[in-house]
Write a protein that holds these residues in place. Structure first.
Motif, PDB file in Angstrom:
ATOM      1  N   ASP A 160     -88.734 -26.658 -29.003  1.00 52.01           N
ATOM      2  CA  ASP A 160     -89.442 -27.746 -29.702  1.00 52.01           C
ATOM      3  C   ASP A 160     -89.123 -29.107 -29.079  1.00 52.01           C
ATOM      4  OD1 ASP A 160     -90.463 -25.889 -31.439  1.00 52.01           O
ATOM      5  OD2 ASP A 160     -88.869 -26.209 -32.942  1.00 52.01           O
ATOM      6  N   LEU A 161     -87.917 -29.262 -28.557  1.00 51.51           N
ATOM      7  CA  LEU A 161     -87.520 -30.535 -27.946  1.00 51.51           C
ATOM      8  C   LEU A 161     -87.840 -30.594 -26.458  1.00 51.51           C
ATOM      9  CD1 LEU A 161     -84.056 -31.050 -29.632  1.00 51.51           C
ATOM     10  CD2 LEU A 161     -86.244 -32.058 -30.268  1.00 51.51           C
ATOM     11  N   ALA A 162     -88.259 -29.465 -25.882  1.00 54.55           N
ATOM     12  CA  ALA A 162     -88.581 -29.444 -24.455  1.00 54.55           C
ATOM     13  C   ALA A 162     -89.860 -30.224 -24.198  1.00 54.55           C
ATOM     14  CB  ALA A 162     -88.732 -28.002 -23.978  1.00 54.55           C
ATOM     15  N   ARG A 163     -90.093 -30.570 -22.937  1.00 59.29           N
ATOM     16  CA  ARG A 163     -91.263 -31.355 -22.564  1.00 59.29           C
ATOM     17  C   ARG A 163     -92.522 -30.504 -22.735  1.00 59.29           C
ATOM     18  NH1 ARG A 163     -92.093 -33.181 -16.533  1.00 59.29           N
ATOM     19  NH2 ARG A 163     -93.232 -31.261 -16.539  1.00 59.29           N
ATOM     20  N   PRO A 164     -93.538 -30.995 -23.441  1.00 57.54           N
ATOM     21  CA  PRO A 164     -94.788 -30.238 -23.573  1.00 57.54           C
ATOM     22  C   PRO A 164     -95.485 -30.090 -22.229  1.00 57.54           C
ATOM     23  CG  PRO A 164     -94.785 -32.182 -25.006  1.00 57.54           C
ATOM     24  CD  PRO A 164     -93.547 -32.222 -24.189  1.00 57.54           C
ATOM     25  N   LEU A 165     -96.267 -29.024 -22.089  1.00 52.69           N
ATOM     26  CA  LEU A 165     -96.937 -28.745 -20.824  1.00 52.69           C
ATOM     27  C   LEU A 165     -98.144 -29.629 -20.581  1.00 52.69           C
ATOM     28  CD1 LEU A 165     -96.730 -24.874 -20.915  1.00 52.69           C
ATOM     29  CD2 LEU A 165     -95.315 -26.453 -19.625  1.00 52.69           C
ATOM     30  N   ASP A 166     -98.727 -30.215 -21.633  1.00 56.29           N
ATOM     31  CA  ASP A 166     -99.931 -31.027 -21.452  1.00 56.29           C
ATOM     32  C   ASP A 166     -99.626 -32.463 -21.016  1.00 56.29           C
ATOM     33  OD1 ASP A 166     -98.736 -31.651 -23.810  1.00 56.29           O
ATOM     34  OD2 ASP A 166    -100.598 -31.890 -24.949  1.00 56.29           O
ATOM     35  N   VAL A 167     -98.384 -32.793 -20.817  1.00 54.01           N
ATOM     36  CA  VAL A 167     -98.007 -34.127 -20.360  1.00 54.01           C
ATOM     37  C   VAL A 167     -98.304 -34.232 -18.861  1.00 54.01           C
ATOM     38  CG1 VAL A 167     -96.056 -35.703 -20.086  1.00 54.01           C
ATOM     39  CG2 VAL A 167     -96.218 -34.292 -22.104  1.00 54.01           C
ATOM     40  N   GLU A 168     -98.586 -35.443 -18.398  1.00 51.98           N
ATOM     41  CA  GLU A 168     -98.875 -35.653 -16.974  1.00 51.98           C
ATOM     42  C   GLU A 168     -97.751 -35.125 -16.107  1.00 51.98           C
ATOM     43  OE1 GLU A 168    -100.001 -39.457 -15.456  1.00 51.98           O
ATOM     44  OE2 GLU A 168    -101.060 -39.940 -17.284  1.00 51.98           O
ATOM     45  N   LYS A 169     -98.106 -34.784 -14.879  1.00 53.17           N
ATOM     46  CA  LYS A 169     -97.118 -34.266 -13.942  1.00 53.17           C
ATOM     47  C   LYS A 169     -96.216 -35.404 -13.473  1.00 53.17           C
ATOM     48  CE  LYS A 169    -100.166 -30.661 -12.330  1.00 53.17           C
ATOM     49  NZ  LYS A 169    -100.937 -30.162 -11.209  1.00 53.17           N
ATOM     50  N   SER A 170     -95.014 -35.054 -13.123  1.00 54.29           N
ATOM     51  CA  SER A 170     -94.083 -36.062 -12.634  1.00 54.29           C
ATOM     52  C   SER A 170     -94.445 -36.439 -11.200  1.00 54.29           C
ATOM     53  CB  SER A 170     -92.650 -35.533 -12.702  1.00 54.29           C
ATOM     54  OG  SER A 170     -92.481 -34.498 -11.769  1.00 54.29           O
ATOM     55  N   ALA A 171     -93.869 -37.507 -10.711  1.00 55.98           N
ATOM     56  CA  ALA A 171     -94.145 -37.981  -9.358  1.00 55.98           C
ATOM     57  C   ALA A 171     -93.692 -36.955  -8.329  1.00 55.98           C
ATOM     58  CB  ALA A 171     -93.444 -39.315  -9.126  1.00 55.98           C
ATOM     59  N   THR A 172     -92.589 -36.289  -8.593  1.00 56.22           N
ATOM     60  CA  THR A 172     -92.097 -35.273  -7.659  1.00 56.22           C
ATOM     61  C   THR A 172     -93.082 -34.113  -7.560  1.00 56.22           C
ATOM     62  OG1 THR A 172     -89.851 -35.863  -8.300  1.00 56.22           O
ATOM     63  CG2 THR A 172     -90.136 -33.784  -7.126  1.00 56.22           C
ATOM     64  N   GLU A 173     -93.609 -33.675  -8.709  1.00 53.26           N
ATOM     65  CA  GLU A 173     -94.583 -32.583  -8.702  1.00 53.26           C
ATOM     66  C   GLU A 173     -95.846 -32.983  -7.956  1.00 53.26           C
ATOM     67  OE1 GLU A 173     -94.927 -31.939 -12.870  1.00 53.26           O
ATOM     68  OE2 GLU A 173     -93.176 -30.618 -12.953  1.00 53.26           O
ATOM     69  N   ARG A 174     -96.290 -34.237  -8.106  1.00 58.36           N
ATOM     70  CA  ARG A 174     -97.487 -34.704  -7.386  1.00 58.36           C
ATOM     71  C   ARG A 174     -97.265 -34.711  -5.879  1.00 58.36           C
ATOM     72  NH1 ARG A 174     -99.431 -39.905 -10.910  1.00 58.36           N
ATOM     73  NH2 ARG A 174     -99.837 -38.775 -12.847  1.00 58.36           N
ATOM     74  N   VAL A 175     -96.084 -35.160  -5.449  1.00 52.45           N
ATOM     75  CA  VAL A 175     -95.788 -35.195  -4.010  1.00 52.45           C
ATOM     76  C   VAL A 175     -95.767 -33.778  -3.450  1.00 52.45           C
ATOM     77  CG1 VAL A 175     -93.984 -35.767  -2.337  1.00 52.45           C
ATOM     78  CG2 VAL A 175     -94.561 -37.388  -4.123  1.00 52.45           C
ATOM     79  N   ILE A 176     -95.202 -32.832  -4.179  1.00 56.15           N
ATOM     80  CA  ILE A 176     -95.165 -31.441  -3.717  1.00 56.15           C
ATOM     81  C   ILE A 176     -96.576 -30.887  -3.582  1.00 56.15           C
ATOM     82  CG2 ILE A 176     -94.471 -29.099  -4.390  1.00 56.15           C
ATOM     83  CD1 ILE A 176     -91.951 -30.373  -5.615  1.00 56.15           C
ATOM     84  N   GLU A 177     -97.447 -31.176  -4.550  1.00 50.83           N
ATOM     85  CA  GLU A 177     -98.842 -30.718  -4.460  1.00 50.83           C
ATOM     86  C   GLU A 177     -99.551 -31.314  -3.260  1.00 50.83           C
ATOM     87  OE1 GLU A 177    -100.972 -31.410  -8.053  1.00 50.83           O
ATOM     88  OE2 GLU A 177     -99.787 -29.974  -9.202  1.00 50.83           O
ATOM     89  N   LEU A 178     -99.333 -32.626  -3.002  1.00 45.63           N
ATOM     90  CA  LEU A 178     -99.979 -33.265  -1.845  1.00 45.63           C
ATOM     91  C   LEU A 178     -99.496 -32.647  -0.530  1.00 45.63           C
ATOM     92  CD1 LEU A 178     -99.904 -37.028  -2.902  1.00 45.63           C
ATOM     93  CD2 LEU A 178    -101.911 -35.564  -2.712  1.00 45.63           C
ATOM     94  N   MET A 179     -98.230 -32.325  -0.458  1.00 41.05           N
ATOM     95  CA  MET A 179     -97.690 -31.702   0.745  1.00 41.05           C
ATOM     96  C   MET A 179     -98.291 -30.306   0.942  1.00 41.05           C
ATOM     97  SD  MET A 179     -95.760 -33.871   2.184  1.00 41.05           S
ATOM     98  CE  MET A 179     -94.952 -32.879   3.379  1.00 41.05           C
ATOM     99  N   GLU A 180     -98.462 -29.548  -0.135  1.00 38.42           N
ATOM    100  CA  GLU A 180     -99.064 -28.218  -0.023  1.00 38.42           C
ATOM    101  C   GLU A 180    -100.509 -28.311   0.411  1.00 38.42           C
ATOM    102  OE1 GLU A 180     -98.345 -26.363  -3.772  1.00 38.42           O
ATOM    103  OE2 GLU A 180     -96.205 -26.047  -3.360  1.00 38.42           O
ATOM    104  N   LYS A 181    -101.247 -29.309  -0.090  1.00 39.58           N
ATOM    105  CA  LYS A 181    -102.657 -29.482   0.311  1.00 39.58           C
ATOM    106  C   LYS A 181    -102.743 -29.835   1.801  1.00 39.58           C
ATOM    107  CE  LYS A 181    -104.539 -30.951  -4.122  1.00 39.58           C
ATOM    108  NZ  LYS A 181    -105.114 -32.086  -4.877  1.00 39.58           N
ATOM    109  N   GLN A 182    -101.795 -30.643   2.289  1.00 37.51           N
ATOM    110  CA  GLN A 182    -101.819 -31.013   3.715  1.00 37.51           C
ATOM    111  C   GLN A 182    -101.502 -29.801   4.585  1.00 37.51           C
ATOM    112  OE1 GLN A 182     -99.139 -34.272   4.311  1.00 37.51           O
ATOM    113  NE2 GLN A 182    -100.538 -35.773   3.403  1.00 37.51           N
ATOM    114  N   LYS A 183    -100.639 -28.913   4.126  1.00 33.31           N
ATOM    115  CA  LYS A 183    -100.316 -27.712   4.904  1.00 33.31           C
ATOM    116  C   LYS A 183    -101.515 -26.786   5.004  1.00 33.31           C
ATOM    117  CE  LYS A 183     -95.392 -27.592   3.810  1.00 33.31           C
ATOM    118  NZ  LYS A 183     -94.333 -26.867   3.096  1.00 33.31           N
ATOM    119  N   ILE A 184    -102.316 -26.711   3.943  1.00 34.22           N
ATOM    120  CA  ILE A 184    -103.507 -25.856   3.933  1.00 34.22           C
ATOM    121  C   ILE A 184    -104.545 -26.378   4.906  1.00 34.22           C
ATOM    122  CG2 ILE A 184    -105.390 -24.995   2.519  1.00 34.22           C
ATOM    123  CD1 ILE A 184    -103.467 -25.008   0.157  1.00 34.22           C
ATOM    124  N   ASN A 185    -104.737 -27.695   4.946  1.00 34.77           N
ATOM    125  CA  ASN A 185    -105.773 -28.299   5.827  1.00 34.77           C
ATOM    126  C   ASN A 185    -105.308 -28.268   7.207  1.00 34.77           C
ATOM    127  OD1 ASN A 185    -107.334 -28.800   3.599  1.00 34.77           O
ATOM    128  ND2 ASN A 185    -106.585 -30.876   3.375  1.00 34.77           N
TER     129      ASN A 185
END
Length: 177
Positions: free
Chosen positions: A152-177
């Motif tokens: 109940d006290l943990a972070r809900p899943l519908d909250v925006e992604k953290s900056a670290t998670e966004r950077v990891i996603e951008l790096m994965e997208k660059q590896k695919i392209n």
């Protein structure tokens, strides 16, 4: 652990006369300069008295200055403070500049600070009636009975992604392209 504190006077820290509220009150009440007129170890004290004492007395009208010549004695400064404490400084073979520095240091002090064993490290004139603050002071009482980790006290899943998670996603997208 040493037992040297057993022979020191024990006291609570005390703000001197609420100094700094309203106006500044210099804490040195009087200074006595004791010296020999003939002895060579008093040369610096005599030079200070001849050249700098008048200026010191003009700049510090709240401090009484006593000059006490003594035969065949070591030069000494004794500062007396508003809280009743006295500080004694041996000025044997000190130069005029060293004595000037000592006088200015004694002028700005509250009294001998090393002669008191403090029982507390803080002081207030208006103690709190609410008691001391703790990390649990403003917590909801329900949290006292919870089992941790709690979902109940943990972070809900519908909250925006953290900056670290966004950077990891951008790096994965660059590896695919």
């Amino acid at each position: 652990m040493s037992n040297s504190h057993l022979f020191l006077k024990s006291a609570f820290p005390r703000a001197p006369l609420q100094n700094g509220l309203g106006r500044f009150v210099p804490q040195m009440q009087r200074i006595t300069l004791k010296f020999c007129k003939n002895n060579g170890s008093s040369r610096g004290m005599r030079d200070f008295i001849e050249n700098d004492l008048i200026d010191f007395a003009k700049n510090n009208p709240g401090t009484v200055v006593y000059v006490k010549p003594r035969r065949h004695r070591t030069p000494v400064m004794v500062a007396e403070y508003l809280n009743g404490e006295r500080e004694w400084v041996n000025c044997r073979n000190n130069s005029r500049d060293e004595i000037n520095k000592w006088v200015n240091l004694l002028k700005t002090q509250n009294g001998p600070s090393s002669s008191i064993r403090l029982r507390k490290m803080w002081h207030t004139d208006n103690p709190s009636i609410q008691g001391p603050w703790t990390p649990f002071t403003l917590r909801h009482p329900v949290q006292n009975l919870m089992q941790f980790p709690n979902k109940d006290l943990a972070r809900p899943l519908d909250v925006e992604k953290s900056a670290t998670e966004r950077v990891i996603e951008l790096m994965e997208k660059q590896k695919i392209n």
